[in-house]
Each structure stands twice: as structure tokens, then as C-alpha cells.
Scaffold this motif. Structure first.
Motif, mmCIF file in Angstrom:
data_model
loop_
_atom_site.group_PDB
_atom_site.id
_atom_site.type_symbol
_atom_site.label_atom_id
_atom_site.label_comp_id
_atom_site.label_asym_id
_atom_site.label_seq_id
_atom_site.Cartn_x
_atom_site.Cartn_y
_atom_site.Cartn_z
ATOM 1 N N GLY A 237 0.657 -1.277 0.089
ATOM 2 C CA GLY A 237 -0.034 -0.061 0.091
ATOM 3 C C GLY A 237 0.985 1.252 0.041
ATOM 4 O O GLY A 237 1.861 1.430 0.533
ATOM 5 N N SER A 238 0.336 2.328 -0.508
ATOM 6 C CA SER A 238 0.732 3.730 -0.733
ATOM 7 C C SER A 238 0.109 4.556 0.379
ATOM 8 O O SER A 238 -1.120 4.717 -0.041
ATOM 9 N N LEU A 239 0.738 5.228 1.101
ATOM 10 C CA LEU A 239 -0.028 6.439 1.812
ATOM 11 C C LEU A 239 -0.059 7.504 1.138
ATOM 12 O O LEU A 239 0.905 8.140 0.351
ATOM 13 N N ARG A 240 -1.301 8.006 0.489
ATOM 14 C CA ARG A 240 -1.379 9.143 -0.255
ATOM 15 C C ARG A 240 -2.263 10.140 0.246
ATOM 16 O O ARG A 240 -3.217 9.880 1.094
ATOM 17 N N GLU A 251 -3.846 15.815 -5.768
ATOM 18 C CA GLU A 251 -2.932 15.000 -5.121
ATOM 19 C C GLU A 251 -1.430 15.732 -4.770
ATOM 20 O O GLU A 251 -0.912 16.484 -5.443
ATOM 21 N N ASP A 252 -1.202 15.656 -3.510
ATOM 22 C CA ASP A 252 0.250 16.231 -2.775
ATOM 23 C C ASP A 252 1.234 15.397 -2.612
ATOM 24 O O ASP A 252 2.499 15.714 -3.072
ATOM 25 N N TYR A 253 0.950 14.113 -1.855
ATOM 26 C CA TYR A 253 2.105 13.278 -1.653
ATOM 27 C C TYR A 253 1.838 11.623 -1.771
ATOM 28 O O TYR A 253 0.613 11.433 -1.680
ATOM 29 N N ALA A 254 2.639 10.778 -1.875
ATOM 30 C CA ALA A 254 2.626 9.593 -1.969
ATOM 31 C C ALA A 254 3.590 8.869 -1.619
ATOM 32 O O ALA A 254 5.018 9.213 -1.994
ATOM 33 N N VAL A 255 3.590 7.968 -0.449
ATOM 34 C CA VAL A 255 4.683 7.204 0.073
ATOM 35 C C VAL A 255 4.249 5.812 0.340
ATOM 36 O O VAL A 255 3.361 5.478 0.792
ATOM 37 N N ARG A 256 5.146 4.716 -0.407
ATOM 38 C CA ARG A 256 4.813 3.309 -0.248
ATOM 39 C C ARG A 256 5.223 2.838 1.004
ATOM 40 O O ARG A 256 5.688 3.327 1.881
ATOM 41 N N GLY A 257 4.570 1.672 1.443
ATOM 42 C CA GLY A 257 4.975 0.842 2.487
ATOM 43 C C GLY A 257 4.185 0.743 3.692
ATOM 44 O O GLY A 257 4.395 0.660 5.045
ATOM 45 N N PHE A 258 2.851 1.054 3.378
ATOM 46 C CA PHE A 258 1.620 1.241 4.451
ATOM 47 C C PHE A 258 0.630 0.129 4.354
ATOM 48 O O PHE A 258 0.370 -0.199 2.968
#
Length: 351
Positions: A237-240, A251-258
Motif C-alpha cells: 500500500g501507498s499512503l497518499r 494529489e500532494d504526496y505519495a509514500v509506499r510501505g503502509f
């Protein structure tokens, strides 16, 4: 503009391995005794359904009984006597059978999902029954309704209510899934006597792909509210974060690992929002991709940072709540593990 945040190899690897490789400094309290049918709830119960403020918490069983969780002499304990949950209002006749009623703070009194349908056989929330509509009750008692066409469903259990743009009116946030393109996050609002569609994030692009909301707040400190969710929480999952600006989601941010959900579970509240760093910007506590660690993260000043966490050898199975366990004002993240352990975490932002 989208900011895809670069996460270091060490942090990314830690997310894959349940926290291994990251030096965590959080204060952690543990207590056994969580029963298999219990989850962690706020006291009193659900309000707007998203980005909730810290509160007292308890363990609620399938029969509605609640055992309040408190801090006594530095240890977690269940308070006595056992209390029983009550209902603020009767459940609406047309509510989805496993749906929840949520409550607004401004022009919306409450909202719920309606029009049960089996036209989308995904079953990510435990069965193949989803919602084909939503109902919004105004503060004057009038009810406005919105019905989807045959091409999508609300793949959700609640309508989240929050004033996203500061105009004094609540917006409604719900997961809308398209039969041919998977989930999107949609925002609705009241327009006179009707419910109006306002905006949505792009659908994931493939059927049977889902997302689960995390919270809504000004997560980067720029003065505008972002809506946070985990996209595909079961498959890396990606935290968006999407900013709600000019009544549109951008959309502002996207980080994987959640991850914040287990396949087939009805529990959608595996994340907590609170300013643990004390910088005036809300932080997020959310499980890693395997749901065997809690990661405390911030986007303050437009920069992603993981500032603390806790790794476990058991899966996180309950809701994750920002909790006040005594009169000190200290806020913990409280949740339960698969082996019946209740965990209360106070992160150390200065590690």
C-alpha cells in the motif's frame, strides 16, 4: 503538484520487515486480555468517522459491552465496572446492514450508506453486499439522498463528515468503487435540497482494487486540509495525501510501505491522527505494509519523515485510536494484536 516522497532504503526495508532495522524509541505499554471478538473504540462512540480527536477508549465485544482501558500506577488496566455501549439515535431503517451512522459538526446532523447491492462481487469488507446510495440528514431533520448508477458502488461502511474547506459546511467522504476501474475516494456536499458530487481522486484503474481512508487534516502545515488514505492496503500500500482546494481533490504526496486494513475485515479504523511532535501539524500513526508495526509519520513543511514506531511479531487486528488513558493529557496510540495483547504507544519525536 504531486510530491512523491523518496524514502530511504533502511526505512523502506523496515516497513517490509515489520520495523526491523529502524531504531525506535517509543514508550510502549502492553496488557493481555483482549478477547477475539473485541475491538478498540472511542468513548463515547464514533462521531464524524475520520480524523477524530483523542478520547478515552475501551475494548468493545460483539455483545456491545465495553471495558474501558485506563492507566493505573503506570500500567494498563481494565476499569470496573464493565459498561455497555448505548445508541445516540435509532439506526435508520434503510442503512446498510453493517453500516455505521456518523455525525456532523455544522450543517449535517448525520449520514449513512443505503441501497444494498451485490453488483460488485469483491467482498473486501467481509461480504459481497455494498451500498448503492447515501443519505445525509440536515440539522433541521430533512434527508437528502444520492444514488449511484449501475456502474459503481460505495465500497465502504461509513460516510465521513468533516468541513474540508473551512466554509462552515461539512463535506462527506466515501469510498466509491467502479465495476471496471476499482476504488476512488469521492467527496459530496449538500446543495440546497440535494446531495451534490464535488470531486474524486482518480480510480485505481483496475477492478477489485481498493483504498481505505486514514484521516483528514492540514498534514503539511500549509493552511489547507488534506485527505489521507492508503491505496491498495493489501498489496504493497501507498499512503497518499490529496489536498482539497477550490472544492477539488489534488494529489500532494505519495509514500509506499503502509496498510490499514486486512482482507475481509470490517475494521476500517487502523490509523490515528494527532500532533505527537508538538509542532502544530497533525501526524499520522498507521501500520506498515504487513500490519506488524506501527509507523509514526509527519509531512510537516512538505517533507515526509518517520519519527518513531513500534515493531511486533503479531498482526495488528483492531482499530488504532488516539487515546487519553489518565488525567495527564498524554496521548497514546492504542490498538490490539492477534494474540490478544493491547498495546499503548507514546512516541518519542526527538529520537
Amino acid at each position: 503538484m504531486l510530491r512523491r516522497v523518496s524514502v530511504s532504503f533502511v526505512v523502506a526495508l523496515a516497513a517490509m520487515l515489520g520495523g526491523s532495522g529502524v531504531t525506535y524509541a517509543a514508550d510502549v505499554l502492553r496488557m493481555s486480555g483482549l478477547e477475539s471478538a473485541e475491538t478498540i473504540v472511542r468513548l463515547p462512540g464514533i462521531e464524524g468517522g475520520i480524523g477524530q480527536s483523542p478520547s478515552a477508549v475501551g475494548a468493545r465485544g460483539a455483545d456491545g459491552r465495553i471495558r474501558a482501558i485506563v492507566l493505573q500506577d503506570g500500567q494498563l488496566a481494565f476499569s470496573e465496572p464493565v459498561v455497555r455501549s448505548g445508541t445516540v439515535d435509532p439506526r435508520p431503517d434503510d442503512i446498510l446492514i453493517d453500516g455505521e451512522v456518523t455525525f456532523g459538526q455544522t450543517d449535517i446532523a448525520r449520514a449513512w450508506l443505503t441501497d444494498a447491492t451485490k453488483r460488485y462481487a469483491h467482498g473486501i469488507l467481509g461480504d459481497a453486499v455494498e451500498a448503492g446510495g447515501l443519505a445525509i440528514e440536515r440539522t433541521d431533520g430533512r434527508i437528502a439522498r444520492y444514488k449511484l448508477d449501475a456502474g459503481s458502488v460505495f465500497e465502504d461502511r461509513r460516510v465521513r463528515l468533516i468541513d474540508l474547506d473551512g466554509d462552515g459546511r461539512d463535506e462527506a467522504i466515501v469510498v466509491q468503487s467502479y465495476l471496471d476501474a476499482g476504488a476512488a475516494l469521492a467527496v459530496f456536499g449538500l446543495d440546497g435540497a440535494n446531495v451534490a458530487f464535488l470531486s474524486e481522486v482518480p480510480a485505481i484503474g483496475r477492478a477489485n482494487r481498493w483504498l481505505n481512508p486514514v484521516g483528514a487534516a492540514d498534514f503539511d502545515g500549509d493552511g489547507r486540509t488534506e485527505v489521507a488514505f492508503v491505496e491498495t492496503p493489501h498489496i504493497g500500500g501507498s499512503l497518499r495525501l490529496y489536498e482539497f482546494r477550490d472544492r477539488k481533490l489534488r494529489e500532494d504526496y505519495a509514500v509506499r510501505g503502509f496498510s490499514n486494513h486486512a482482507i475481509g475485515s470490517r475494521e476500517q479504523s487502523q490509523a490515528a491522527v494527532h500532533d505527537w511532535t508538538g509542532d502544530g501539524v497533525p501526524d499520522i500513526a498507521v501500520p506498515d505494509a504487513r500490519r506488524s508495526a506501527i509507523r509514526f509519520v509527519t509531512f510537516a513543511d512538505g517533507k515526509f519523515r518517520e519519527f518513531d514506531g513500534v515493531a511486533h511479531n503479531q498482526k495488528i487486528v483492531t482499530a488504532l485510536r488516539p487515546a487519553m488513558l489518565d488525567g495527564s493529557g498524554t496521548v497514546y496510540a492504542v490498538y490490539g494484536l492477534a494474540d490478544g495483547t493491547i498495546v499503548a504507544v507514546r512516541p518519542n519525536p526527538g529520537r
